[in-house]
Design a protein around this motif. Sequence first.
Motif, PDB file in Angstrom:
ATOM      1  N   MET A  67      50.226  42.162  46.829  1.00 50.43           N
ATOM      2  CA  MET A  67      50.059  40.794  46.906  1.00 50.43           C
ATOM      3  C   MET A  67      50.604  39.890  45.976  1.00 50.43           C
ATOM      4  O   MET A  67      51.271  38.792  46.195  1.00 50.43           O
ATOM      5  CB  MET A  67      48.475  40.565  46.688  1.00 50.43           C
ATOM      6  N   MET A  68      51.068  40.519  44.912  1.00 50.68           N
ATOM      7  CA  MET A  68      51.884  39.745  43.700  1.00 50.68           C
ATOM      8  C   MET A  68      53.221  39.652  44.357  1.00 50.68           C
ATOM      9  O   MET A  68      53.935  38.264  44.309  1.00 50.68           O
ATOM     10  CB  MET A  68      51.885  40.620  42.532  1.00 50.68           C
ATOM     11  N   LYS A  69      53.884  40.502  45.219  1.00 52.41           N
ATOM     12  CA  LYS A  69      55.221  40.438  45.660  1.00 52.41           C
ATOM     13  C   LYS A  69      55.211  39.180  46.788  1.00 52.41           C
ATOM     14  O   LYS A  69      56.018  38.519  47.017  1.00 52.41           O
ATOM     15  CB  LYS A  69      55.600  41.614  46.172  1.00 52.41           C
ATOM     16  N   GLN A  70      53.925  39.348  47.513  1.00 55.88           N
ATOM     17  CA  GLN A  70      54.164  38.279  48.540  1.00 55.88           C
ATOM     18  C   GLN A  70      53.530  36.908  48.046  1.00 55.88           C
ATOM     19  O   GLN A  70      53.542  35.947  48.853  1.00 55.88           O
ATOM     20  CB  GLN A  70      53.404  38.853  49.778  1.00 55.88           C
ATOM     21  N   ARG A  71      53.198  37.049  47.086  1.00 56.62           N
ATOM     22  CA  ARG A  71      52.679  35.573  46.303  1.00 56.62           C
ATOM     23  C   ARG A  71      51.264  35.206  47.162  1.00 56.62           C
ATOM     24  O   ARG A  71      51.114  33.887  47.218  1.00 56.62           O
ATOM     25  CB  ARG A  71      53.745  34.764  46.013  1.00 56.62           C
ATOM     26  N   SER A  72      50.546  35.865  47.458  1.00 56.20           N
ATOM     27  CA  SER A  72      49.390  35.567  48.020  1.00 56.20           C
ATOM     28  C   SER A  72      48.485  36.615  48.494  1.00 56.20           C
ATOM     29  O   SER A  72      48.972  37.823  48.651  1.00 56.20           O
ATOM     30  CB  SER A  72      49.667  34.909  49.573  1.00 56.20           C
ATOM     31  N   GLY A  73      47.291  36.376  48.627  1.00 53.76           N
ATOM     32  CA  GLY A  73      46.152  37.323  48.860  1.00 53.76           C
ATOM     33  C   GLY A  73      44.803  36.824  48.303  1.00 53.76           C
ATOM     34  O   GLY A  73      44.550  35.977  47.710  1.00 53.76           O
ATOM     35  N   VAL A  74      43.861  37.843  48.861  1.00 52.03           N
ATOM     36  CA  VAL A  74      42.448  37.452  48.676  1.00 52.03           C
ATOM     37  C   VAL A  74      41.621  38.789  48.564  1.00 52.03           C
ATOM     38  O   VAL A  74      41.934  39.617  49.223  1.00 52.03           O
ATOM     39  CB  VAL A  74      41.619  36.950  49.925  1.00 52.03           C
ATOM     40  N   ILE A  75      41.042  38.913  47.308  1.00 54.56           N
ATOM     41  CA  ILE A  75      40.228  39.948  47.043  1.00 54.56           C
ATOM     42  C   ILE A  75      38.639  39.608  46.878  1.00 54.56           C
ATOM     43  O   ILE A  75      38.682  38.519  46.224  1.00 54.56           O
ATOM     44  CB  ILE A  75      40.572  40.760  45.587  1.00 54.56           C
ATOM     45  N   LEU A  76      37.973  40.222  47.627  1.00 53.04           N
ATOM     46  CA  LEU A  76      36.664  39.993  47.549  1.00 53.04           C
ATOM     47  C   LEU A  76      35.787  41.283  47.175  1.00 53.04           C
ATOM     48  O   LEU A  76      35.838  42.409  47.670  1.00 53.04           O
ATOM     49  CB  LEU A  76      35.951  39.669  49.159  1.00 53.04           C
ATOM     50  N   ASN A  77      35.104  41.190  45.928  1.00 53.41           N
ATOM     51  CA  ASN A  77      34.166  42.230  45.486  1.00 53.41           C
ATOM     52  C   ASN A  77      32.844  42.367  45.781  1.00 53.41           C
ATOM     53  O   ASN A  77      32.217  41.124  45.330  1.00 53.41           O
ATOM     54  CB  ASN A  77      34.623  42.250  44.014  1.00 53.41           C
ATOM     55  N   ILE A  78      32.329  43.233  46.464  1.00 53.30           N
ATOM     56  CA  ILE A  78      30.852  42.941  46.879  1.00 53.30           C
ATOM     57  C   ILE A  78      29.818  43.679  45.609  1.00 53.30           C
ATOM     58  O   ILE A  78      30.087  44.837  45.171  1.00 53.30           O
ATOM     59  CB  ILE A  78      30.547  43.988  47.934  1.00 53.30           C
ATOM     60  N   THR A  79      29.659  42.530  44.766  1.00 50.89           N
ATOM     61  CA  THR A  79      28.409  43.230  43.784  1.00 50.89           C
ATOM     62  C   THR A  79      26.936  43.069  43.949  1.00 50.89           C
ATOM     63  O   THR A  79      26.784  43.376  45.281  1.00 50.89           O
ATOM     64  CB  THR A  79      28.739  42.152  42.478  1.00 50.89           C
ATOM     65  N   SER A  80      26.152  42.641  43.325  1.00 58.34           N
ATOM     66  CA  SER A  80      24.836  42.616  43.739  1.00 58.34           C
ATOM     67  C   SER A  80      23.932  41.632  42.835  1.00 58.34           C
ATOM     68  O   SER A  80      24.319  41.488  41.507  1.00 58.34           O
ATOM     69  CB  SER A  80      24.263  43.917  43.696  1.00 58.34           C
ATOM     70  N   VAL A  81      22.862  41.350  43.365  1.00 57.49           N
ATOM     71  CA  VAL A  81      21.980  40.376  42.316  1.00 57.49           C
ATOM     72  C   VAL A  81      21.502  41.122  41.329  1.00 57.49           C
ATOM     73  O   VAL A  81      21.261  40.782  40.169  1.00 57.49           O
ATOM     74  CB  VAL A  81      20.832  39.556  43.099  1.00 57.49           C
ATOM     75  N   ILE A  82      21.342  42.608  41.474  1.00 59.06           N
ATOM     76  CA  ILE A  82      21.086  43.555  40.401  1.00 59.06           C
ATOM     77  C   ILE A  82      22.136  43.445  39.152  1.00 59.06           C
ATOM     78  O   ILE A  82      21.719  43.678  38.213  1.00 59.06           O
ATOM     79  CB  ILE A  82      21.071  44.867  40.931  1.00 59.06           C
ATOM     80  N   GLY A  83      23.221  43.196  39.615  1.00 61.30           N
ATOM     81  CA  GLY A  83      24.095  43.070  38.459  1.00 61.30           C
ATOM     82  C   GLY A  83      24.352  41.626  37.716  1.00 61.30           C
ATOM     83  O   GLY A  83      24.756  41.717  36.755  1.00 61.30           O
ATOM     84  N   ILE A  84      23.425  40.936  38.124  1.00 60.07           N
ATOM     85  CA  ILE A  84      23.165  39.503  37.488  1.00 60.07           C
ATOM     86  C   ILE A  84      21.563  39.660  36.716  1.00 60.07           C
ATOM     87  O   ILE A  84      21.629  39.254  35.538  1.00 60.07           O
ATOM     88  CB  ILE A  84      23.168  38.301  38.594  1.00 60.07           C
ATOM     89  N   MET A  85      20.804  40.227  37.092  1.00 58.90           N
ATOM     90  CA  MET A  85      19.378  40.058  36.772  1.00 58.90           C
ATOM     91  C   MET A  85      18.972  41.516  36.233  1.00 58.90           C
ATOM     92  O   MET A  85      17.950  41.403  35.516  1.00 58.90           O
ATOM     93  CB  MET A  85      18.349  39.663  37.856  1.00 58.90           C
TER      94      MET A  85
END
Length: 248
Positions: A130-148
Amino acid sequence: MCRKLEGKVAIITGGARGIGFSIAECFSSNGAISVIIDLEQEAVDEAVQMIDDAGFSAVGFAGDVTNPDSIAEIFKEIHKEFEKIDILVNNAGITRDGLIMKMKESDWDVVLNVNLKGTFNCTQKVCRFMMKQRSGVILNITSVIGIMGNAGQANYAASKGGVIALTKSSAKEFASRGIRVNAIAPGFIKTEMTDKLPKEVVDKYSEVIPLLRMGLPKDVANMCVFLASDEANYVTGQVIQVDGGLIM
Ligand code: NDP
């Protein structure tokens, strides 16, 4: 129909079932080529076949997010085939619930290893492309449990809290290269993971969810389509809850 991810190449870890499969289905029906990575070859093949049968594009690889060398090889192969990687969804995740007093060290280690280190491994291997192509999207699936937090899920909560911190750090590190990184925090979503919960627990949670129902994998997938699309071009480093209002 408006296809928001036309021509994008999107990797989804843990994509053979549950939320990951729904994300792969929604990405493909929005014009992306979904690349499903999951533990078992047979499950991967079935998932790819289902998307293919629906008339959309997908390919798959058996792979384990805890094995950085094998992930690097798979990503190299994907890049060789498609000449780019536009989207990575770090979705693979597990639970090994238990009270802290009784939690086995191995249950702590495996949950942190899959959920947090697995997310790091895939992020580290994809960011080179992604750095070489200078674009990209990363989505990380966390959880409400990681917040509360949650009694009986210290390992899971710590891993998902870690994913949020990793999301914000990678968003800051990669932003200048045109790479956006966001986290999605689902609430209680109906999958095999939550099918394992006792009925009383499910009923108790469903009653306190303001929208009065458990979520569906598609509810999470729809948010992922938006965040992965160009419509979310100015959104990075965020944690978006998809939880029916469970925590606010
Ligand atoms: P499922 O257990 O239904 O699916 C998880 C998938 O990930 C499975 O196909 C599993 O393979 C795969 N997987 C597990 N370990 C690895 C690994 N080391 N490498 C590659 N793939 C792996 O889970 P869900 O769909 O419910 O959850 C998906 C994500 O969403 C997880 O990160 C979870 O923590 C998160 N989440 C889920 C919620 C829910 O209510 N369901 C709520 C909040 C967050 P196999 O089947 O072979 O084990």
